[in-house]
Write an enzyme that holds these catalytic residues in place. Structure first.
Site, PDB file in Angstrom:
ATOM      1  N   PHE A 190      24.503  35.436  -2.698  1.00  8.52           N
ATOM      2  CA  PHE A 190      23.524  35.157  -1.643  1.00  8.52           C
ATOM      3  C   PHE A 190      22.370  34.291  -2.147  1.00  8.52           C
ATOM      4  O   PHE A 190      21.226  34.502  -1.781  1.00  8.52           O
ATOM      5  CB  PHE A 190      22.995  36.464  -1.026  1.00  8.52           C
ATOM      6  CG  PHE A 190      24.052  37.516  -0.887  1.00  8.52           C
ATOM      7  CD1 PHE A 190      25.086  37.363   0.012  1.00  8.52           C
ATOM      8  CD2 PHE A 190      24.046  38.649  -1.691  1.00  8.52           C
ATOM      9  CE1 PHE A 190      26.084  38.320   0.143  1.00  8.52           C
ATOM     10  CE2 PHE A 190      25.043  39.608  -1.578  1.00  8.52           C
ATOM     11  CZ  PHE A 190      26.068  39.436  -0.656  1.00  8.52           C
ATOM     12  N   HIS A 191      22.705  33.294  -2.997  1.00  9.64           N
ATOM     13  CA  HIS A 191      21.685  32.409  -3.569  1.00  9.64           C
ATOM     14  C   HIS A 191      21.979  30.943  -3.258  1.00  9.64           C
ATOM     15  O   HIS A 191      22.044  30.108  -4.160  1.00  9.64           O
ATOM     16  CB  HIS A 191      21.621  32.575  -5.093  1.00  9.64           C
ATOM     17  CG  HIS A 191      21.422  33.973  -5.561  1.00  9.64           C
ATOM     18  ND1 HIS A 191      21.798  34.402  -6.824  1.00  9.64           N
ATOM     19  CD2 HIS A 191      20.887  35.060  -4.951  1.00  9.64           C
ATOM     20  CE1 HIS A 191      21.515  35.676  -6.966  1.00  9.64           C
ATOM     21  NE2 HIS A 191      20.961  36.104  -5.838  1.00  9.64           N
ATOM     22  N   PRO A 192      22.150  30.547  -1.999  1.00  8.95           N
ATOM     23  CA  PRO A 192      22.460  29.146  -1.718  1.00  8.95           C
ATOM     24  C   PRO A 192      21.235  28.245  -1.850  1.00  8.95           C
ATOM     25  O   PRO A 192      20.119  28.618  -1.477  1.00  8.95           O
ATOM     26  CB  PRO A 192      22.958  29.193  -0.268  1.00  8.95           C
ATOM     27  CG  PRO A 192      22.220  30.344   0.341  1.00  8.95           C
ATOM     28  CD  PRO A 192      22.110  31.362  -0.763  1.00  8.95           C
TER      29      PRO A 192
END
Length: 548
Positions: free
Chosen positions: A470-472
């Site tokens: 969840f680190h775009p």
């Protein structure tokens, strides 16, 4: 038609900080447009509520990625916050800045003022660190409260002892002089409650008469006059809602995040001419908008546990009632926890100059293929991922419909280096779980399983079960105008256009060795000084020994 000096699209981590800083000047007016509702839902503020908000479409964009070449044909879920606070209202609460070299690399790519010495004062200005930390690196007077995990668990202690037995030192502050080592997580939780961008920055600022926050305001188009952005069109209430225009006297600022900021630019005619023409959108300005997407990809190694309870058992039946009572009376216990308890930063091999792996430990395990849902039998999990991936993907509009979700293709593990490092991470995860201090509790490895031993077998397992962390980032990259890849300059102004900036994780020119929430807030804080024409904070003096 309303008119303000600044119109900010998105009330996420960046938008909240910007709204707070810009509205400090009583002589300017600020409007924030947020597609989602207010952050009233109790699951947002209860730390363990992340398991519920993970799939709540009322406060979550709940996107799906396209299957990639190395994801086993799977479409990976991509949650993003859709409420005041954005993803800081639904994330895993972790506070992790990254390594010195991450930001020095940004500067080396042509971005003046974004080296580690330049950005460290902004990290310090933002935070109120409660706990260990050298004053040279940590802030004590900011609005973002950062605490260390205060829940002690025998499995966590044994995992850290196991790391030490493998030569990985304990590190009391991975946001300090060096990141390498193992420790309990630092998180944005205080008094058993989440500290989001909204609670730390936006809500206090909303008391000012010059700040106006509009929820349920889905931005559909940037309004231009020639090459200048002059406002935003939005639908009140989303699809089918009343069309509204709001004008900006000074600037329009996109803070919609890595997926939504490039989407809005493309819908407004800014992007690849081929893509825009394919969807019948007139080309206003050609830029590589949406290209360069990066994210951390993590396979999770799972072991079965014996002779001790894990979170899997504590979260149901009578045990859960006890934990609920603990939280209600003392704001402690299971319901006050983050999804991850322990962080470990280390090397995938001897040639790595700084840690290129991030591993997390939690005394729990999740159902196969169902993120956020705990298993019934006892388990413990180590997620491992490459900190600085080389693979890049893209975010493209699916059509000219502003309510259609974008096409998200991250291309996980597309680069050979990424595949080598991910295998190294899985091997280290196995060694950690099989370390002597964990042996009293270790039953057997459930995934990838004892029959997986070769590099190819580990890689196959990673493609089967790996998922996003969840680190775009990196879809509106910051860089010089003469580059082939940059969308904004080092003041975060969109190249070739006027009155328009992008300020969120999408401007990162390359992925950092960290979760992105802390750095996204830092970007917004530094940007607020640039917008206001204030002198940047004085660069920090850092000992040369602090290399990571």
């Amino acid at each position: 038609m309303d008119r303000f000096d600044y119109v900010i699209v998105g009330a996420g981590s960046a938008g909240c900080v910007l709204a707070s800083r810009l509205s400090e000047d009583p002589n300017v007016s600020v409007c924030v447009l947020e597609a989602g509702p207010s952050d009233w839902h109790p699951y947002i503020h209860l730390p363990a509520g992340f398991i519920k908000t993970f799939h709540m479409k009322s406060i979550n964009w709940a996107y799906q990625q396209e299957p990639g070449p190395w994801t086993g044909g799977r479409s990976i879920y991509a949650p993003r916050g859709k409420t005041l606070g954005g993803s800081s209202s639904i994330n895993g609460h972790i506070y992790n800045r990254g390594q010195r070299m991450d930001f020095d690399t940004w500067a080396q790519m042509g971005n003046r003022g974004w080296g580690y010495a330049d950005v460290l004062p902004y990290f310090r200005r933002l935070e109120k660190r409660v706990g260990e930390g050298e004053e040279a690196y940590r802030g004590r007077e900011g609005s973002l409260i950062v605490t260390t995990m205060d829940w002690r668990d025998p499995l966590c202690e044994a995992f850290m002892e196991g790391a030490v037995s493998l030569g990985i030192p304990r590190n009391p502050d991975y946001n300090g002089k060096t990141q390498e080592g193992v420790s309990y997580c630092q998180r944005t939780i205080n008094n058993g409650l989440r500290v989001s961008g909204a609670t730390a920055f936006l809500k206090p600022a909303m008391k000012r008469p010059n700040l106006h926050v509009h929820t349920h305001a889905h931005a559909t188009e940037i309004i231009f006059e020639g090459k200048r952005a002059v406002g935003v069109r939005y639908a009140k209430g989303g699809r089918g809602g009343h069309a509204v225009e709001v004008r900006a006297n000074k600037e329009v600022i996109l803070s919609g995040g890595t997926y939504n900021s490039p989407q809005l630019l493309q819908l407004s005619g800014v992007g690849s001419p081929d893509l825009l023409q394919q969807h019948g959108i007139a080309v206003r300005h050609a830029l590589p908008v949406g290209e360069g997407l990066q994210d951390h990809y993590a396979p999770r190694t799972v072991a079965r546990v014996k002779d001790i309870k894990t979170i899997n058992e504590l979260r149901r039946g009578f045990s859960l009632w006890i934990e609920a009572l603990k939280w209600a009376t003392a704001r402690r216990g299971l319901l006050s926890l983050s999804p991850t308890m322990v962080y470990c930063f280390w090397h995938s091999g001897e040639s790595a100059e700084s840690s290129d792996l991030q591993l997390t430990f939690t005394p729990a395990s999740y159902k196969e293929g169902v993120q956020g849902q705990l298993e019934d039998e006892p388990g413990m999990t180590v997620a491992s991922w490459q900190q600085r991936p080389e693979s890049r993907g893209y975010v493209h509009i699916r059509s000219n419909d502003p309510f259609a979700p974008p096409i998200i293709q991250t291309n996980y593990l597309d680069a050979e280096l990424d595949r080598r490092v991910i295998v190294g991470g899985m091997r280290l995860a196995r060694r950690l779980l099989k370390s002597a201090p964990l042996s009293p509790y270790y039953a057997y490895e459930d995934f990838p399983g004892p029959n997986v031993n070769t590099d190819d077998e580990f890689l196959h397992a990673a493609t089967e079960r790996g998922t996003t962390t969840f680190h775009p980032g990196c879809t509106c990259r910051m860089g010089p105008a003469d580059s082939t890849w940059a969308v904004v300059d080092d003041h975060l102004r969109v190249h070739g256009l006027e009155g328009l900036r992008v300020i969120d994780a999408s401007v990162m020119p390359r992925m950092i060795s960290a979760n992105l929430n802390a750095s996204t807030m830092m970007i917004a804080d530094r940007a607020s000084d640039l917008i206001r024409g204030k002198q940047p904070m004085e660069a920090a003096r850092i000992p040369e020994a602090a290399v990571a």
